[in-house]
Design a protein around this motif. Structure first.
Motif, PDB file in Angstrom:
ATOM      1  N   ALA A 280      15.463 -40.490 -17.394  1.00  0.00           N
ATOM      2  CA  ALA A 280      14.270 -40.027 -18.104  1.00  0.00           C
ATOM      3  C   ALA A 280      14.392 -38.570 -18.517  1.00  0.00           C
ATOM      4  CB  ALA A 280      13.042 -40.223 -17.220  1.00  0.00           C
ATOM      5  N   ARG A 281      14.913 -37.740 -17.646  1.00  0.00           N
ATOM      6  CA  ARG A 281      15.002 -36.307 -17.957  1.00  0.00           C
ATOM      7  C   ARG A 281      16.018 -36.044 -19.065  1.00  0.00           C
ATOM      8  NH1 ARG A 281      12.439 -32.682 -15.320  1.00  0.00           N
ATOM      9  NH2 ARG A 281      12.147 -33.962 -13.449  1.00  0.00           N
ATOM     10  N   CYS A 282      17.155 -36.743 -19.006  1.00  0.00           N
ATOM     11  CA  CYS A 282      18.191 -36.517 -20.023  1.00  0.00           C
ATOM     12  C   CYS A 282      17.752 -37.026 -21.396  1.00  0.00           C
ATOM     13  CB  CYS A 282      19.494 -37.188 -19.593  1.00  0.00           C
ATOM     14  SG  CYS A 282      20.318 -36.365 -18.218  1.00  0.00           S
ATOM     15  N   ILE A 283      17.095 -38.186 -21.442  1.00  0.00           N
ATOM     16  CA  ILE A 283      16.606 -38.702 -22.728  1.00  0.00           C
ATOM     17  C   ILE A 283      15.549 -37.761 -23.300  1.00  0.00           C
ATOM     18  CG2 ILE A 283      15.267 -40.560 -23.801  1.00  0.00           C
ATOM     19  CD1 ILE A 283      16.771 -42.517 -21.989  1.00  0.00           C
ATOM     20  N   ALA A 284      14.647 -37.276 -22.463  1.00  0.00           N
ATOM     21  CA  ALA A 284      13.627 -36.336 -22.938  1.00  0.00           C
ATOM     22  C   ALA A 284      14.264 -35.065 -23.479  1.00  0.00           C
ATOM     23  CB  ALA A 284      12.664 -36.018 -21.793  1.00  0.00           C
ATOM     24  N   MET A 285      15.249 -34.551 -22.788  1.00  0.00           N
ATOM     25  CA  MET A 285      15.924 -33.329 -23.237  1.00  0.00           C
ATOM     26  C   MET A 285      16.573 -33.532 -24.605  1.00  0.00           C
ATOM     27  SD  MET A 285      18.919 -31.201 -21.254  1.00  0.00           S
ATOM     28  CE  MET A 285      17.916 -31.207 -19.757  1.00  0.00           C
ATOM     29  N   ALA A 286      17.166 -34.715 -24.795  1.00  0.00           N
ATOM     30  CA  ALA A 286      17.809 -35.004 -26.082  1.00  0.00           C
ATOM     31  C   ALA A 286      16.809 -35.033 -27.228  1.00  0.00           C
ATOM     32  CB  ALA A 286      18.548 -36.336 -26.004  1.00  0.00           C
ATOM     33  N   HIS A 287      15.533 -35.291 -26.935  1.00  0.00           N
ATOM     34  CA  HIS A 287      14.490 -35.333 -27.955  1.00  0.00           C
ATOM     35  C   HIS A 287      13.681 -34.043 -28.006  1.00  0.00           C
ATOM     36  CE1 HIS A 287      15.377 -39.647 -27.730  1.00  0.00           C
ATOM     37  NE2 HIS A 287      14.733 -39.799 -28.877  1.00  0.00           N
ATOM     38  N   GLY A 288      14.083 -33.059 -27.228  1.00  0.00           N
ATOM     39  CA  GLY A 288      13.355 -31.793 -27.232  1.00  0.00           C
ATOM     40  C   GLY A 288      12.086 -31.827 -26.402  1.00  0.00           C
ATOM     41  N   ALA A 289      11.972 -32.794 -25.504  1.00  0.00           N
ATOM     42  CA  ALA A 289      10.783 -32.928 -24.659  1.00  0.00           C
ATOM     43  C   ALA A 289      11.138 -32.643 -23.203  1.00  0.00           C
ATOM     44  CB  ALA A 289      10.190 -34.331 -24.811  1.00  0.00           C
ATOM     45  N   GLU A 290      10.124 -32.660 -22.359  1.00  0.00           N
ATOM     46  CA  GLU A 290      10.302 -32.488 -20.926  1.00  0.00           C
ATOM     47  C   GLU A 290       9.562 -33.615 -20.202  1.00  0.00           C
ATOM     48  OE1 GLU A 290       8.708 -28.653 -20.110  1.00  0.00           O
ATOM     49  OE2 GLU A 290      10.494 -27.579 -20.843  1.00  0.00           O
ATOM     50  N   ILE A 291       9.856 -33.771 -18.922  1.00  0.00           N
ATOM     51  CA  ILE A 291       9.133 -34.788 -18.156  1.00  0.00           C
ATOM     52  C   ILE A 291       8.623 -34.221 -16.831  1.00  0.00           C
ATOM     53  CG2 ILE A 291      10.526 -36.683 -19.100  1.00  0.00           C
ATOM     54  CD1 ILE A 291      11.693 -36.913 -16.148  1.00  0.00           C
ATOM     55  N   ASP A 292       7.539 -34.811 -16.362  1.00  0.00           N
ATOM     56  CA  ASP A 292       7.121 -34.688 -14.973  1.00  0.00           C
ATOM     57  C   ASP A 292       7.393 -36.043 -14.337  1.00  0.00           C
ATOM     58  OD1 ASP A 292       6.174 -32.119 -15.435  1.00  0.00           O
ATOM     59  OD2 ASP A 292       4.162 -32.843 -15.935  1.00  0.00           O
ATOM     60  N   PHE A 293       7.967 -36.025 -13.141  1.00  0.00           N
ATOM     61  CA  PHE A 293       8.410 -37.273 -12.515  1.00  0.00           C
ATOM     62  C   PHE A 293       7.869 -37.360 -11.093  1.00  0.00           C
ATOM     63  CE2 PHE A 293      11.547 -39.715  -9.978  1.00  0.00           C
ATOM     64  CZ  PHE A 293      11.545 -40.908 -10.686  1.00  0.00           C
ATOM     65  N   ARG A 294       7.347 -38.537 -10.754  1.00  0.00           N
ATOM     66  CA  ARG A 294       6.893 -38.786  -9.390  1.00  0.00           C
ATOM     67  C   ARG A 294       7.356 -40.171  -8.955  1.00  0.00           C
ATOM     68  NH1 ARG A 294       1.896 -40.736  -6.404  1.00  0.00           N
ATOM     69  NH2 ARG A 294       1.488 -41.922  -8.297  1.00  0.00           N
ATOM     70  N   TYR A 295       7.988 -40.229  -7.792  1.00  0.00           N
ATOM     71  CA  TYR A 295       8.483 -41.488  -7.234  1.00  0.00           C
ATOM     72  C   TYR A 295       7.896 -41.650  -5.842  1.00  0.00           C
ATOM     73  CZ  TYR A 295      11.877 -45.273  -6.374  1.00  0.00           C
ATOM     74  OH  TYR A 295      12.485 -46.491  -6.130  1.00  0.00           O
ATOM     75  N   ARG A 296       7.269 -42.765  -5.601  1.00  0.00           N
ATOM     76  CA  ARG A 296       6.591 -42.980  -4.327  1.00  0.00           C
ATOM     77  C   ARG A 296       7.126 -44.232  -3.655  1.00  0.00           C
ATOM     78  NH1 ARG A 296       0.174 -44.025  -3.992  1.00  0.00           N
ATOM     79  NH2 ARG A 296       0.837 -45.896  -5.120  1.00  0.00           N
ATOM     80  N   ARG A 297       7.701 -44.044  -2.467  1.00  0.00           N
ATOM     81  CA  ARG A 297       8.173 -45.184  -1.691  1.00  0.00           C
ATOM     82  C   ARG A 297       6.992 -45.826  -0.983  1.00  0.00           C
ATOM     83  NH1 ARG A 297      14.310 -44.851   0.219  1.00  0.00           N
ATOM     84  NH2 ARG A 297      15.112 -43.631  -1.540  1.00  0.00           N
ATOM     85  N   SER A 298       6.863 -47.119  -1.168  1.00  0.00           N
ATOM     86  CA  SER A 298       5.738 -47.838  -0.576  1.00  0.00           C
ATOM     87  C   SER A 298       6.257 -48.808   0.476  1.00  0.00           C
ATOM     88  CB  SER A 298       4.937 -48.545  -1.667  1.00  0.00           C
ATOM     89  OG  SER A 298       3.782 -49.154  -1.147  1.00  0.00           O
ATOM     90  N   VAL A 299       6.191 -50.096   0.221  1.00  0.00           N
ATOM     91  CA  VAL A 299       6.506 -51.101   1.232  1.00  0.00           C
ATOM     92  C   VAL A 299       8.019 -51.223   1.419  1.00  0.00           C
ATOM     93  CG1 VAL A 299       6.239 -53.528   1.849  1.00  0.00           C
ATOM     94  CG2 VAL A 299       4.422 -52.356   0.598  1.00  0.00           C
TER      95      VAL A 299
END
Length: 395
Positions: A280-299
């Protein structure tokens, strides 16, 4: 071990309990009337040791055997319903709009109550049985199973092994399915915010449009499974939510997406968490955008202990028409996994016939499965707390 015919005399009464619960579904941790119903039934059976309000509305009741000292095993049922509008048209349909027992927890609760009634009158085993009635299986973290374990009930009641049961459409009534090892997948969730530069939809060259960037991220994530993992390993990455502008003529500043990750492997959980963010971060960078990312481990992965699975197979074979002890794992998740992570034990699938799938408005628990479920619980207690098993456990 007892045959299923030994438990058919309980079917009509337990069916009434099940249908009462079906008419009166409750969600999440707010299963107050369900918990009251369970507590009153347990007390009427002569079960004296009942602890309530564990993880808000959870219940643990202890039935002590009369055969002497021995271990304590836990038998768990879930009590909560789902926010679904029922479409079965059955006489016992939900009386509450937007709520229904679409996963069979009404059946799970009723069958464990049926087993409790039998065991309270036939205490021919050593040690104790802990009856675990859990709220909020269907919610995201923190779920009822997580909170009950965090509450410390396993230590407080000295529970050595824990067992669960879930009905399963597609398996014939009277049949069981299980396996040692990974039976159901872990569940993780992720959120990605793509940050660009908004503007007028007629002048996209003056913006950094987050929507095509988000679309490329969705496509990029698909190759994590098809091109970056072993085809024999199980990994599911699904983007399930997307949103951006709510106007026809506006390019939004940001686009949001979310999804879920399911796997049977702890190593693949680590891989997915790392690679989803990198892609996600690399694709966004290629388009001139940025990302905020959150990953949550559940079950976590629902993992059946090998020795406990042997006891479960023995109990299922004694009462069932057939047992598939090498059933294929499924990619759905079950928060009983938190209890199995804390103690050895096993989850078994009980056939629900050709019903609609779980989480479907047309689903209903098949009451013909009730004597098989009760018989499984009772014979599991005999398998685990019989004289020979207790002797081996103590050596």
């Amino acid at each position: 071990m007892l045959q299923v015919e030994h438990f058919r005399h309980l079917q009509a009464e337990v069916t009434d309990w099940r249908r009462h619960l079906h008419r009166n579904p409750e969600l999440d941790f707010a299963v107050y009337e369900t918990a009251r119903f369970v507590t009153e039934k347990l007390a009427s059976f002569g079960v004296n040791h009942i602890e309530t309000r564990i993880a808000e509305t959870g219940i643990v009741a202890i039935i002590q055997g009369q055969g002497g000292l021995g271990p304590t095993i836990g038998l768990r049922a879930d009590m909560d319903a789902l926010p679904i509008q029922e479409s079965t048209g059955k006489p016992w349909s939900s009386q509450f709009d937007g709520k229904m027992h679409a996963c069979g927890h009404d059946g799970h609760t009723a069958m464990l109550l049926g087993a409790a009634k039998y065991l309270a009158s036939n205490r021919d085993f050593k040690g104790s049985v802990a009856l675990i009635f859990q709220p909020a299986e269907e919610v995201e973290l923190p779920s009822g199973g997580f909170k009950m374990v965090e509450d410390g009930f396993l230590d407080r009641f000295n529970i050595e092994r824990v067992y669960g049961m879930h009905n399963w459409p597609g398996i014939a009534v009277g049949e069981f399915g299980l396996r040692a090892g990974s039976l159901m997948a872990s569940q993780d969730d992720f959120d990605i915010v793509v940050r660009g530069k908004g503007g007028h939809a007629a002048a996209p060259h003056l913006t950094v449009d987050p929507v095509p960037t988000a679309a490329q991220i969705v496509l990029g994530l698909q190759t994590l499974v098809s091109r970056s993992t072993d085809p024999l390993d199980a990994l599911v990455v699904s983007v399930t939510k997307q949103s951006a502008s709510f106007a026809y003529n506006v390019i939004a500043d940001q686009a949001e997406m979310a999804g879920t990750v399911r796997t049977l492997s702890p190593a693949l959980r680590d891989f997915a968490e790392r690679r989803i963010e990198e892609v996600a971060r690399c694709i966004a960078m290629a388009h001139g955008a940025e990302i905020d990312f959150r990953y949550r481990r559940s079950v976590p992965v629902t993992f059946n202990d090998a020795e406990a699975t042997k006891s479960a197979i023995q109990a299922a074979r004694s009462v069932g028409r057939a047992v598939d002890d090498q059933i294929k794992p499924v990619m759905g998740s079950e928060d009983f996994a938190y209890m199995l992570k804390a103690r050895p034990g096993a989850l078994v699938f009980l056939g629900n016939g050709s019903s609609a799938p779980v989480h479907n408005p047309a689903y209903d628990f098949d009451d013909e499965a009730i004597p098989y479920g009760i018989g499984y619980w009772v014979n599991l207690v005999k398998s685990e707390l019989g004289d020979e098993r207790v002797l081996l456990t103590r050596q």
